[in-house]
Scaffold this active site. Structure first.
Site, PDB file in Angstrom:
ATOM      1  CB  CYS A  70     -10.298  -4.011   2.687  1.00 12.82           C
ATOM      2  SG  CYS A  70      -9.692  -3.110   4.142  1.00 12.82           S
ATOM      3  CB  CYS A 177     -12.006   4.442   1.813  1.00 15.05           C
ATOM      4  SG  CYS A 177     -12.954   3.403   2.973  1.00 15.05           S
TER       5      CYS A 177
END
Length: 280
Positions: A70, A177
């Site tokens: 992440c 992302c």
């Protein structure tokens, strides 16, 4: 041997899939946080607290490595995690693949969440690694959330809007992302022919295996029927299973089936995702 992966939602699925593909016998502990998701809209202290709690749970359960697939969590708290857990066990973060994209491309676009696009972190990354290559910052509002919910219509709309804001001369697009690789084929459908996508998931998985001092070795043959390790899912600290939305994606279905993950489930032949080395 158990490797723990920590993220609020489905952003950990691509890296999990690569670990299952490259090292099928590893046991994988997935610590997701549906109660606190999405982390991208939370304060730094909130993300840090949730990440640390999950990491401590993973260590208590015998994890031999911590992976943070992440970008938000990596930039927010990876240094703190390393101070607490290294050198006893490796902590591997995720960095968008700006460096290899800039080295190979004439013009680069970085697709990321609104928060990451506006962050000093992304600006430092571009300043350090773009080496003068033009870089367009393309925010993708709602795309990560649509992916988390398995909402194909919302994802399609968000991808179309981002593609319209991507300069026509960009030949390299960085997926900034960790959710976005799940819809890489759909992203490429909206971009001009010849555009290459750059993603970190495979590199993060390989870096994890290197830090564990384990050789990846030859990739398994398709359908060889070999034994695989367990995939244990925790949802905000509760025992659970992969969310139903994960089944919208080939890699999610492969993980849920409890079998080895073939390369075809990780990336379509059309996605052109090169192996990069931005793992942190």
């Amino acid at each position: 041997m158990t490797v723990a992966l920590i993220d609020s939602g489905l952003g950990l699925v691509p890296t999990t899939g690569w670990l299952r593909h490259l090292a099928p016998r590893l046991d994988l502990l997935l610590l997701m946080d549906p109660d606190g998701a999405p982390w991208g809209s939370r304060t730094a202290s909130y993300v840090t607290d949730r990440l640390l709690a999950a990491a401590r749970t993973a260590v208590a359960r015998g994890a031999r490595a911590l992976v943070v697939p992440c970008n938000t969590a990596t930039v927010t708290a990876i240094d703190l995690l390393r101070r607490e857990f290294e050198p006893d066990l490796p902590v591997v973060g995720t960095v968008p693949a700006v460096k290899p994209a800039a080295a190979a491309g004439r013009s680069v676009a970085v697709w990321a969440t609104v928060r990451t696009t506006a962050s000093a972190y992304q600006e430092r990354l571009i300043a350090d690694f773009a080496n003068g290559t033009p870089v367009a910052r393309v925010a993708c509002p709602g795309l990560a959330e649509a992916i988390d919910h398995g909402d194909k219509d919302a994802a399609t709309a968000a991808i179309a809007a981002a593609a319209e804001r991507t300069p026509a001369d960009c030949d390299s697009v960085v997926l900034g992302c960790t959710h976005y690789p799940l819809v890489a084929p759909q992203i490429l459908e909206r971009l001009p022919a010849g555009v290459t996508l750059y993603d970190s998931a495979e590199a993060v998985a390989r870096q994890t295996l290197r830090r564990l001092n384990g050789a990846v070795g030859a990739e398994p043959a398709e359908g060889d029927g070999q034994a695989v390790g367990a995939v244990d899912v925790q949802l905000s600290g509760r025992p659970g299973v992969l969310p139903a939305a994960a089944l919208a994606y080939p890699v999610g279905r492969a993980l849920a089936s409890g079998t080895w993950v073939p390369r075809a489930a990780l990336m379509s032949a059309a996605t052109r995702l090169p192996v990069t080395t931005p793992a942190n």
